[in-house]
Every structure is written in C-alpha cells, then in structure tokens.
Design a protein around this motif. Structure first.
Motif, PDB file in Angstrom:
ATOM      1  N   MET A 115       0.709  -1.002  -0.197  1.00 32.42           N
ATOM      2  CA  MET A 115      -0.017  -0.207   0.026  1.00 32.42           C
ATOM      3  C   MET A 115       0.715   1.329  -0.015  1.00 32.42           C
ATOM      4  SD  MET A 115      -2.314   1.301   2.964  1.00 32.42           S
ATOM      5  CE  MET A 115      -4.018   1.093   2.644  1.00 32.42           C
ATOM      6  N   ALA A 116       0.512   2.186  -0.944  1.00 33.79           N
ATOM      7  CA  ALA A 116       1.435   3.396  -0.913  1.00 33.79           C
ATOM      8  C   ALA A 116       0.821   4.355  -0.028  1.00 33.79           C
ATOM      9  CB  ALA A 116       1.300   3.979  -2.479  1.00 33.79           C
ATOM     10  N   HIS A 117       1.746   4.957   0.423  1.00 39.31           N
ATOM     11  CA  HIS A 117       1.610   6.481   1.442  1.00 39.31           C
ATOM     12  C   HIS A 117       1.974   7.604   0.629  1.00 39.31           C
ATOM     13  CE1 HIS A 117       0.248   3.836   4.532  1.00 39.31           C
ATOM     14  NE2 HIS A 117       1.304   3.119   4.529  1.00 39.31           N
ATOM     15  N   MET A 118       1.141   8.760   1.062  1.00 38.04           N
ATOM     16  CA  MET A 118       1.462   9.989   0.502  1.00 38.04           C
ATOM     17  C   MET A 118       2.101  10.789   1.321  1.00 38.04           C
ATOM     18  SD  MET A 118      -1.165  12.795  -1.107  1.00 38.04           S
ATOM     19  CE  MET A 118      -0.697  12.862  -3.124  1.00 38.04           C
ATOM     20  N   ALA A 119       3.164  11.372   1.010  1.00 32.42           N
ATOM     21  CA  ALA A 119       3.878  12.486   1.694  1.00 32.42           C
ATOM     22  C   ALA A 119       3.798  13.859   1.025  1.00 32.42           C
ATOM     23  CB  ALA A 119       5.228  12.097   2.020  1.00 32.42           C
ATOM     24  N   ILE A 120       3.751  14.845   1.662  1.00 32.57           N
ATOM     25  CA  ILE A 120       3.755  16.235   1.086  1.00 32.57           C
ATOM     26  C   ILE A 120       4.974  17.108   1.359  1.00 32.57           C
ATOM     27  CG2 ILE A 120       2.245  18.462   0.957  1.00 32.57           C
ATOM     28  CD1 ILE A 120      -0.150  16.474   1.664  1.00 32.57           C
ATOM     29  N   HIS A 121       5.673  17.486   0.457  1.00 35.41           N
ATOM     30  CA  HIS A 121       6.718  18.397   0.455  1.00 35.41           C
ATOM     31  C   HIS A 121       6.547  19.709   0.003  1.00 35.41           C
ATOM     32  CE1 HIS A 121      10.869  19.813  -0.735  1.00 35.41           C
ATOM     33  NE2 HIS A 121      11.115  19.221   0.524  1.00 35.41           N
ATOM     34  N   LEU A 122       6.350  20.812   1.202  1.00 33.05           N
ATOM     35  CA  LEU A 122       5.969  21.975   0.816  1.00 33.05           C
ATOM     36  C   LEU A 122       7.334  22.909   0.883  1.00 33.05           C
ATOM     37  CD1 LEU A 122       2.794  22.405   3.086  1.00 33.05           C
ATOM     38  CD2 LEU A 122       3.109  22.031   0.578  1.00 33.05           C
ATOM     39  N   VAL A 123       7.368  23.751  -0.089  1.00 42.04           N
ATOM     40  CA  VAL A 123       8.609  24.798  -0.071  1.00 42.04           C
ATOM     41  C   VAL A 123       7.977  25.945   0.636  1.00 42.04           C
ATOM     42  CG1 VAL A 123      10.529  25.681  -1.377  1.00 42.04           C
ATOM     43  CG2 VAL A 123       9.763  23.595  -1.995  1.00 42.04           C
ATOM     44  N   VAL A 124       8.879  26.561   1.573  1.00 43.20           N
ATOM     45  CA  VAL A 124       8.130  27.830   2.118  1.00 43.20           C
ATOM     46  C   VAL A 124       9.635  28.806   2.167  1.00 43.20           C
ATOM     47  CG1 VAL A 124       6.387  26.609   3.517  1.00 43.20           C
ATOM     48  CG2 VAL A 124       8.878  26.811   4.512  1.00 43.20           C
ATOM     49  N   THR A 125       9.387  29.892   2.574  1.00 44.00           N
ATOM     50  CA  THR A 125      10.274  30.949   2.678  1.00 44.00           C
ATOM     51  C   THR A 125      11.011  30.632   4.155  1.00 44.00           C
ATOM     52  OG1 THR A 125       8.691  32.453   3.596  1.00 44.00           O
ATOM     53  CG2 THR A 125       9.310  32.854   1.445  1.00 44.00           C
ATOM     54  N   ASP A 126      10.456  30.280   5.018  1.00 41.67           N
ATOM     55  CA  ASP A 126      11.175  30.217   6.385  1.00 41.67           C
ATOM     56  C   ASP A 126      10.599  28.865   7.039  1.00 41.67           C
ATOM     57  OD1 ASP A 126      11.764  29.921   9.105  1.00 41.67           O
ATOM     58  OD2 ASP A 126      11.437  32.238   9.171  1.00 41.67           O
ATOM     59  N   PRO A 127      11.210  27.431   6.977  1.00 40.08           N
ATOM     60  CA  PRO A 127      10.647  26.336   7.537  1.00 40.08           C
ATOM     61  C   PRO A 127      10.493  26.412   8.839  1.00 40.08           C
ATOM     62  CG  PRO A 127      13.057  26.069   6.662  1.00 40.08           C
ATOM     63  CD  PRO A 127      12.563  27.331   6.310  1.00 40.08           C
ATOM     64  N   VAL A 128      11.210  27.003   9.601  1.00 36.65           N
ATOM     65  CA  VAL A 128      10.767  27.004  11.162  1.00 36.65           C
ATOM     66  C   VAL A 128       9.754  27.598  11.389  1.00 36.65           C
ATOM     67  CG1 VAL A 128      11.716  27.668  13.122  1.00 36.65           C
ATOM     68  CG2 VAL A 128      13.663  26.743  11.760  1.00 36.65           C
ATOM     69  N   ILE A 151      15.819  18.360  10.542  1.00 40.87           N
ATOM     70  CA  ILE A 151      17.456  18.396   9.878  1.00 40.87           C
ATOM     71  C   ILE A 151      17.970  19.695  10.093  1.00 40.87           C
ATOM     72  CG2 ILE A 151      18.983  17.705   7.959  1.00 40.87           C
ATOM     73  CD1 ILE A 151      16.853  15.833   7.032  1.00 40.87           C
ATOM     74  N   THR A 152      18.995  19.991  10.781  1.00 42.40           N
ATOM     75  CA  THR A 152      19.691  21.310  11.011  1.00 42.40           C
ATOM     76  C   THR A 152      21.114  21.176  10.224  1.00 42.40           C
ATOM     77  OG1 THR A 152      18.122  22.043  13.006  1.00 42.40           O
ATOM     78  CG2 THR A 152      20.230  23.069  12.648  1.00 42.40           C
ATOM     79  N   LEU A 153      21.346  22.194   9.469  1.00 41.07           N
ATOM     80  CA  LEU A 153      22.781  21.956   8.881  1.00 41.07           C
ATOM     81  C   LEU A 153      23.902  22.653  10.016  1.00 41.07           C
ATOM     82  CD1 LEU A 153      21.544  23.234   5.439  1.00 41.07           C
ATOM     83  CD2 LEU A 153      22.096  21.072   6.168  1.00 41.07           C
ATOM     84  N   PRO A 154      24.963  22.159   9.789  1.00 46.78           N
ATOM     85  CA  PRO A 154      26.076  22.787  10.723  1.00 46.78           C
ATOM     86  C   PRO A 154      26.276  24.330  10.781  1.00 46.78           C
ATOM     87  CG  PRO A 154      26.969  21.071   9.059  1.00 46.78           C
ATOM     88  CD  PRO A 154      25.565  21.389   8.779  1.00 46.78           C
ATOM     89  N   ASP A 155      25.750  25.106   9.662  1.00 44.81           N
ATOM     90  CA  ASP A 155      25.832  26.362   9.863  1.00 44.81           C
ATOM     91  C   ASP A 155      24.552  27.083  10.667  1.00 44.81           C
ATOM     92  OD1 ASP A 155      23.774  26.325   8.272  1.00 44.81           O
ATOM     93  OD2 ASP A 155      24.805  27.407   6.590  1.00 44.81           O
ATOM     94  N   GLY A 156      23.586  26.058  11.333  1.00 43.36           N
ATOM     95  CA  GLY A 156      22.495  26.425  11.757  1.00 43.36           C
ATOM     96  C   GLY A 156      21.088  26.709  11.281  1.00 43.36           C
ATOM     97  N   ARG A 157      21.177  26.351   9.802  1.00 43.10           N
ATOM     98  CA  ARG A 157      20.041  26.851   8.915  1.00 43.10           C
ATOM     99  C   ARG A 157      19.302  25.326   9.113  1.00 43.10           C
ATOM    100  NH1 ARG A 157      21.300  27.073   3.312  1.00 43.10           N
ATOM    101  NH2 ARG A 157      23.486  26.255   4.003  1.00 43.10           N
ATOM    102  N   THR A 158      17.994  25.460   9.155  1.00 41.49           N
ATOM    103  CA  THR A 158      17.021  24.314   8.962  1.00 41.49           C
ATOM    104  C   THR A 158      16.926  23.846   7.562  1.00 41.49           C
ATOM    105  OG1 THR A 158      16.281  24.985  11.229  1.00 41.49           O
ATOM    106  CG2 THR A 158      14.946  23.470   9.670  1.00 41.49           C
TER     107      THR A 158
END
Length: 148
Positions: free
Chosen positions: A1-14, A32-39
C-alpha cells in the motif's frame, strides 16, 4: 500500500512548521539542521500524513508559492469540526480564499491561504449526497448559462 507524503517549499521552514502546528494541529516528528545552523527540513505529521517543510533553494528549482505569485493546488484536510478548525487557522493568521460554507456535495468546507502561500481546504463531512444529485448541482452551478 502506498502512502502519500507532501513536501512544501516555504520561505522560512521553522516559522512554517510552527504555524502548521498551531493552525492545523500538525506534530513535529523530525528536523534536519545544517552545521551552519540553518534548518533544511522540518518533518511534521498531520493526521498520519507526512508533511515535510523545506526552505527555498532557487538554484535547485525549489521555490515557494510567493516566488510564482500563488499556487494552483489546494491541500484538503478532513477535520472533525470545520468551524473550530477555521477559527483556529484564522486566529493563527490565515487569509480567507473561499469562505466556510455548506457545499452541495455534503461537506462543510472553506479554503484558506497560509502565511507561506499554500492553499488549504478544511473539510468536514456533514451529510451523504447521492451521486446523481451532486452531478446535477455541479451542472447547474458550473453551466455556461449560469449567472453564478
């Protein structure tokens, strides 16, 4: 059975993840936070559907609806109480796209724009409508001779 996931692109994920939690009742499941602190991505669960929220990356073609002047898609969320969900979303800063109303197909529904440009329909099933009645209502509402 397939499950759907939604990926939204936004200006500020936090900020977006916080908004979806407050306004729609989503729950954060991963980040997931990058080493430079960006989410990079915040993963949420919205009634069992995975909602991944990520920031814009124009160089990779990932842009938010604001970059395109809007969105052509609406995400539909079934809710137990459309009026309460509507009030919560508006209180959190949603903009009305289509007012909350009782639709001919049997749902209490309305559409909002979230602060990041994505369109959401909040749907509460309130009555069963026979298919032929839905078809007749749609034909009347959307006919070329209709003045609506």
């Amino acid at each position: 059975m397939a499950h759907m996931a939604i990926h939204l692109v936004v200006t500020d994920p936090v900020r977006a993840a916080a908004w979806y939690t407050e306004a729609l009742g989503a729950q954060e499941t991963n980040r997931i936070t990058l080493p430079d602190g960006r989410t990079l991505t915040v993963e949420l669960s919205l009634d069992g559907t995975v909602l991944a929220v990520a920031g814009e990356m124009p160089a990779l073609g990932m842009r938010s609806p604001a970059s395109f002047g809007g969105t052509s898609a609406a995400l539909h969320v079934s809710v137990p109480d459309a009026d309460a969900a509507w009030a919560r979303a508006l209180q959190a800063g949603a903009e009305v796209f289509e007012p909350l109303h009782d639709a001919f197909w049997g749902d209490r529904t309305g559409q909002i724009l979230d602060p990041f440009g994505h369109r959401w329909a909040l749907d509460q099933h309130v009555r069963d409508v026979p298919h032929d009645e839905v078809v007749a209502q749609a034909a009347e509402l959307f006919s070329e001779t209709s003045t609506a």
